[in-house]
Design a protein around this motif. Structure first.
Motif, mmCIF file in Angstrom:
data_model
loop_
_atom_site.group_PDB
_atom_site.id
_atom_site.type_symbol
_atom_site.label_atom_id
_atom_site.label_comp_id
_atom_site.label_asym_id
_atom_site.label_seq_id
_atom_site.Cartn_x
_atom_site.Cartn_y
_atom_site.Cartn_z
ATOM 1 N N VAL A 87 9.687 5.552 2.707
ATOM 2 C CA VAL A 87 10.373 6.645 2.004
ATOM 3 C C VAL A 87 10.749 7.748 2.998
ATOM 4 O O VAL A 87 11.876 8.254 3.001
ATOM 5 N N GLU A 88 9.817 8.119 3.856
ATOM 6 C CA GLU A 88 10.094 9.168 4.846
ATOM 7 C C GLU A 88 11.160 8.717 5.840
ATOM 8 O O GLU A 88 12.002 9.517 6.262
ATOM 9 N N ALA A 89 11.160 7.438 6.201
ATOM 10 C CA ALA A 89 12.184 6.911 7.108
ATOM 11 C C ALA A 89 13.566 6.961 6.459
ATOM 12 O O ALA A 89 14.560 7.298 7.111
ATOM 13 N N ILE A 90 13.632 6.639 5.167
ATOM 14 C CA ILE A 90 14.917 6.698 4.455
ATOM 15 C C ILE A 90 15.418 8.139 4.410
ATOM 16 O O ILE A 90 16.597 8.408 4.691
ATOM 17 N N LYS A 115 14.456 0.898 9.601
ATOM 18 C CA LYS A 115 13.489 -0.150 9.928
ATOM 19 C C LYS A 115 12.664 0.169 11.176
ATOM 20 O O LYS A 115 11.447 -0.061 11.187
ATOM 21 N N VAL A 116 13.291 0.707 12.202
ATOM 22 C CA VAL A 116 12.548 1.020 13.435
ATOM 23 C C VAL A 116 11.498 2.089 13.168
ATOM 24 O O VAL A 116 10.343 1.961 13.588
ATOM 25 N N SER A 117 11.873 3.136 12.453
ATOM 26 C CA SER A 117 10.926 4.205 12.160
ATOM 27 C C SER A 117 9.727 3.689 11.357
ATOM 28 O O SER A 117 8.576 3.963 11.695
ATOM 29 N N THR A 118 10.001 2.936 10.305
ATOM 30 C CA THR A 118 8.921 2.398 9.464
ATOM 31 C C THR A 118 8.023 1.478 10.273
ATOM 32 O O THR A 118 6.789 1.568 10.208
ATOM 33 N N SER A 119 8.629 0.593 11.025
ATOM 34 C CA SER A 119 7.889 -0.384 11.820
ATOM 35 C C SER A 119 6.971 0.295 12.836
ATOM 36 O O SER A 119 5.786 -0.047 12.950
ATOM 37 N N LYS A 120 7.507 1.257 13.569
ATOM 38 C CA LYS A 120 6.695 1.947 14.581
ATOM 39 C C LYS A 120 5.494 2.634 13.956
ATOM 40 O O LYS A 120 4.374 2.537 14.475
ATOM 41 N N ARG A 121 5.716 3.320 12.842
ATOM 42 C CA ARG A 121 4.601 4.024 12.197
ATOM 43 C C ARG A 121 3.553 3.055 11.670
ATOM 44 O O ARG A 121 2.345 3.275 11.827
ATOM 45 N N ALA A 122 3.998 1.977 11.041
ATOM 46 C CA ALA A 122 3.050 1.012 10.469
ATOM 47 C C ALA A 122 2.250 0.306 11.559
ATOM 48 O O ALA A 122 1.028 0.151 11.440
ATOM 49 N N ILE A 123 2.916 -0.111 12.611
ATOM 50 C CA ILE A 123 2.220 -0.829 13.685
ATOM 51 C C ILE A 123 1.280 0.110 14.435
ATOM 52 O O ILE A 123 0.165 -0.276 14.794
ATOM 53 N N THR A 124 1.692 1.359 14.645
ATOM 54 C CA THR A 124 0.797 2.344 15.259
ATOM 55 C C THR A 124 -0.444 2.539 14.393
ATOM 56 O O THR A 124 -1.578 2.587 14.895
ATOM 57 N N TRP A 125 -0.234 2.648 13.065
ATOM 58 C CA TRP A 125 -1.370 2.815 12.164
ATOM 59 C C TRP A 125 -2.316 1.614 12.269
ATOM 60 O O TRP A 125 -3.540 1.776 12.323
ATOM 61 N N LEU A 126 -1.760 0.422 12.317
ATOM 62 C CA LEU A 126 -2.594 -0.780 12.431
ATOM 63 C C LEU A 126 -3.370 -0.799 13.755
ATOM 64 O O LEU A 126 -4.545 -1.150 13.769
ATOM 65 N N HIS A 127 -2.723 -0.452 14.849
ATOM 66 C CA HIS A 127 -3.422 -0.387 16.143
ATOM 67 C C HIS A 127 -4.643 0.523 16.056
ATOM 68 O O HIS A 127 -5.702 0.192 16.580
ATOM 69 N N ARG A 170 0.845 -1.204 0.000
ATOM 70 C CA ARG A 170 0.000 0.000 0.000
ATOM 71 C C ARG A 170 0.877 1.250 0.000
ATOM 72 O O ARG A 170 1.915 1.307 0.652
ATOM 73 N N ASP A 171 0.424 2.267 -0.710
ATOM 74 C CA ASP A 171 1.188 3.512 -0.791
ATOM 75 C C ASP A 171 1.464 4.098 0.588
ATOM 76 O O ASP A 171 2.544 4.627 0.845
ATOM 77 N N ARG A 172 0.513 4.008 1.492
ATOM 78 C CA ARG A 172 0.672 4.566 2.836
ATOM 79 C C ARG A 172 1.935 4.009 3.500
ATOM 80 O O ARG A 172 2.762 4.755 4.020
ATOM 81 N N THR A 173 2.100 2.709 3.451
ATOM 82 C CA THR A 173 3.249 2.082 4.108
ATOM 83 C C THR A 173 4.535 2.365 3.332
ATOM 84 O O THR A 173 5.593 2.553 3.935
ATOM 85 N N ARG A 174 4.454 2.420 2.034
ATOM 86 C CA ARG A 174 5.632 2.777 1.239
ATOM 87 C C ARG A 174 6.083 4.200 1.576
ATOM 88 O O ARG A 174 7.282 4.479 1.643
ATOM 89 N N ILE A 175 5.134 5.094 1.786
ATOM 90 C CA ILE A 175 5.473 6.471 2.170
ATOM 91 C C ILE A 175 6.144 6.480 3.543
ATOM 92 O O ILE A 175 7.105 7.223 3.760
ATOM 93 N N PHE A 176 5.660 5.654 4.474
ATOM 94 C CA PHE A 176 6.344 5.540 5.774
ATOM 95 C C PHE A 176 7.813 5.182 5.558
ATOM 96 O O PHE A 176 8.703 5.747 6.188
#
Length: 189
Positions: A42-45, A86-98, A34-40
């Protein structure tokens, strides 16, 4: 009961060596579809580049894995770069899922032998890491990662995959990530 052995990545942080990195989503799930997670990601990079300087020479974000070709900054360790991304992307994605899809979280649950659990976005371990020491190696890996979406049938031409540096290399337009093409040696040099 046989012991589980996880392959360890050997990292050779040799100053001046270009690195070809691959890392995968937890259990190879298509968490980057999904674009949302890809953006997470891209922003982390981009955030990582300001904290832990490196040049980005090429990339592709596939639904379940990522390839990066980077030149780490002076005394910069690849493990630090990957951890930051990886930590930044993971935190944002898991927070979004919660907040938005808590029923999906069970797919990311990683139970430890002691019974405790955590949610994982990325596969355990360091992924794949290879030092690229020749101009030919760099260009072969750029071609390989750019053709990845074509080989998978996601697009007909590499430059049609928005989540890759293929179009940036062809047109000079850095979207969605800026690449550092000025220091990439040319094959005819």
């Amino acid at each position: 009961m046989p012991s589980l052995h996880r392959k360890q990545v050997k990292r050779y942080d040799i100053p001046g060596d270009v690195r070809f990195l691959t890392f995968s989503c937890f259990q190879r799930l298509p968490l980057l579809s999904r674009d949302r997670t890809r953006i997470f990601l891209v922003e982390a990079i981009e955030r990582c580049r300001s904290l832990r300087p490196f040049e980005l020479w090429g990339y592709v974000i596939m639904p379940e894995h990522v390839h990066l070709i980077i030149l780490p900054g002076k005394s910069m360790l690849v493990a630090e770069i990957l951890k930051t991304i990886k930590v930044s992307t993971s935190k944002r994605a898991i927070t979004w899922l919660h907040q938005n899809a808590p029923d999906f979280l069970h797919c990311l649950e990683d139970l430890q032998p002691n019974g405790s659990g955590t949610y994982r976005f990325w596969q355990r371990g360091g992924g794949y890491d290879r030092n690229l020491r020749s101009t030919r190696d760099v260009h072969e890996k750029l071609s390989y990662i750019h053709e990845n979406p074509v080989r998978r049938g996601l697009v007909l031409k590499a430059e049609d995959w928005k989540w890759s540096s293929a179009l940036a290399w062809q047109t000079g337009i850095d979207e969605p990530l800026r690449i550092d093409r000025e220091n990439v040696p040319r094959l005819d040099e």
